[in-house]
Design a protein around this motif. Structure first.
Motif, PDB file in Angstrom:
ATOM      1  N   SER A   1       1.172  -0.852  66.773  1.00 42.53           N
ATOM      2  CA  SER A   1      -0.014  -0.028  66.529  1.00 42.53           C
ATOM      3  C   SER A   1      -0.774  -0.618  65.350  1.00 42.53           C
ATOM      4  O   SER A   1      -0.199  -1.297  64.493  1.00 42.53           O
TER       5      SER A   1
ATOM      6  N   LYS B   1      -0.218  -4.337  73.663  1.00 42.23           N
ATOM      7  CA  LYS B   1       0.861  -4.377  74.633  1.00 42.23           C
ATOM      8  C   LYS B   1       1.172  -5.818  75.023  1.00 42.23           C
ATOM      9  O   LYS B   1       0.621  -6.772  74.460  1.00 42.23           O
TER      10      LYS B   1
ATOM     11  N   LEU C   1       7.322  -1.611  66.611  1.00 41.86           N
ATOM     12  CA  LEU C   1       8.091  -0.438  67.028  1.00 41.86           C
ATOM     13  C   LEU C   1       9.197  -0.080  66.039  1.00 41.86           C
ATOM     14  O   LEU C   1       9.596   1.083  65.953  1.00 41.86           O
ATOM     15  N   ASP C   2       9.713  -1.054  65.307  1.00 40.49           N
ATOM     16  CA  ASP C   2      10.778  -0.773  64.335  1.00 40.49           C
ATOM     17  C   ASP C   2      10.222  -0.400  62.969  1.00 40.49           C
ATOM     18  O   ASP C   2      10.965  -0.276  62.001  1.00 40.49           O
ATOM     19  N   ASN C   3       8.895  -0.234  62.864  1.00 38.79           N
ATOM     20  CA  ASN C   3       8.181   0.132  61.644  1.00 38.79           C
ATOM     21  C   ASN C   3       8.023  -1.036  60.675  1.00 38.79           C
ATOM     22  O   ASN C   3       7.542  -0.851  59.560  1.00 38.79           O
TER      23      ASN C   3
END
Length: 338
Positions: free
Chosen positions: A97, A124, A142-144
């Motif tokens: 993101s 994506k 996704l893992d920050n």
């Protein structure tokens, strides 16, 4: 005389028979009330029997209806599960993101054209990103963990990897929940992190890799594999890699990463919070001069958005009664100007 007596006796017998018949008739013919009561009893019994048979038929019907309903429910569940599975397979998975960006940044999806990036643009599989002159981008994986892009950088997002075509990429896993495996693929080799902060610079004739903290593993097409530790760097080239050499955590090569990150919001943060964050982002040490506890009570306001490191620290300290001085990689805090 006999005939007379017979007639007399016959008349008497006839009267007696009539009396018996009358009495019998009175016994076998019920009165109206009793007749109604009898009919009511019979009707109630009949209705009871009908209800009994009706319930029996309903129970028998339910006996077959429940398996049919269960079968229908099972089929519906399977169809729903299949539907959800197909949707999960078809729908694209977002790999990251957007945390922040400035300047002109372009995005291209598979089969599409380059468009201007927006804060809600989907990142994506196969997404290509490109920063222009004096442009920066920060993404959250996704893992920050955080990926920052310098100006004039082009890359393609893959599942579990990033293809860096040109430019500079900075990966910071310090804020990750649990750092996921990630490979940076370049023309001259691959870089895999081992829980760290590192920079990859893809040039036309080589790829520079530098580790600020932690470790990374690098390899090239010649099956040469190296492990870089904190404050080490290497150059990956077509013919032969350079040797590993030292690099300071506050070396100028890291300067652009400060401006490329998401904004540190000052509102209601303490001066202590800012100094710790600033030291982490610039790779310097802090000498509190016994003022650490006091700086925790100083609350900040304002904004340092889009500022470089020098502008940010100057802006913050001007709003306080404290002073700072940076020398040889150490930030000194004092209550008086030097």
């Amino acid at each position: 005389m006999d005939n007379a007596e017979n007639k007399k006796g016959g008349s008497k017998g006839s009267n007696h028979a009539d009396e018996l018949l009358t009495q019998l008739g009175n016994r076998t013919t019920p009165d109206a009330q009793k007749s109604a009561e009898s009919k009511a009893v019979v009707k109630a019994h009949w209705q009871q029997q009908i209800q009994k048979h009706k319930k029996a038929r309903q129970a028998q019907h339910k006996k077959y209806l429940w398996p049919m309903a269960a079968s229908f429910l099972l089929v519906a569940s399977l169809l729903l599960f299949r539907n959800q599975t197909e949707k999960t397979t078809i729908e694209p998975v977002f790999l990251a993101s957007i945390a922040a960006y400035q300047g002109e940044v372009s995005i291209q999806q598979i089969g599409g054209k380059f468009k201007e990036l927006r804060s809600d643009s989907p990142l994506k599989q196969g997404t290509q990103l490109q920063t222009d002159d004096d442009s920066f981008l920060s993404m959250k994986l996704l893992d920050n963990s955080e990926i920052r892009l310098a100006a004039n950088t082009t890359l393609i997002l893959r599942t579990g990897s990033i293809e860096l075509k040109q430019g500079q990429l900075y990966h910071d896993t310090d804020s990750a929940f649990k750092a996921m495996p990630l490979t940076i693929e370049t023309e001259y080799g691959k870089i895999k992190h081992i829980g760290t902060r590192y920079l990859v610079n893809a040039k036309a004739d080589q790829v520079d890799v530098a580790v600020r903290s932690g470790k990374v593993k690098v390899s090239n097409d010649h099956a040469v594999e190296e492990v870089l530790n904190s404050q080490q760097k290497i150059q990956l080239m077509d013919s032969e890699n350079s040797g590993i050499s030292p690099i300071a955590a506050n070396d100028p090569i890291w300067d652009w990463t400060f401006k490329a990150q998401a904004e540190f919001k000052l509102n209601q943060k303490s001066l202590h919070d800012f100094v710790e964050w600033y030291a982490h982002q610039t790779g310097i040490q802090v000498d509190w001069n016994q003022l650490e506890s006091q700086t925790k009570r100083v609350k900040l306001n304002g904004s340092i958005k889009n500022m470089n490191a020098e502008q940010a620290i100057k802006t913050v300290f001007l709003s306080t009664q404290y002073f700072y001085h940076i020398k040889n990689g150490v930030l000194q805090i004092t209550a008086q100007a030097n």
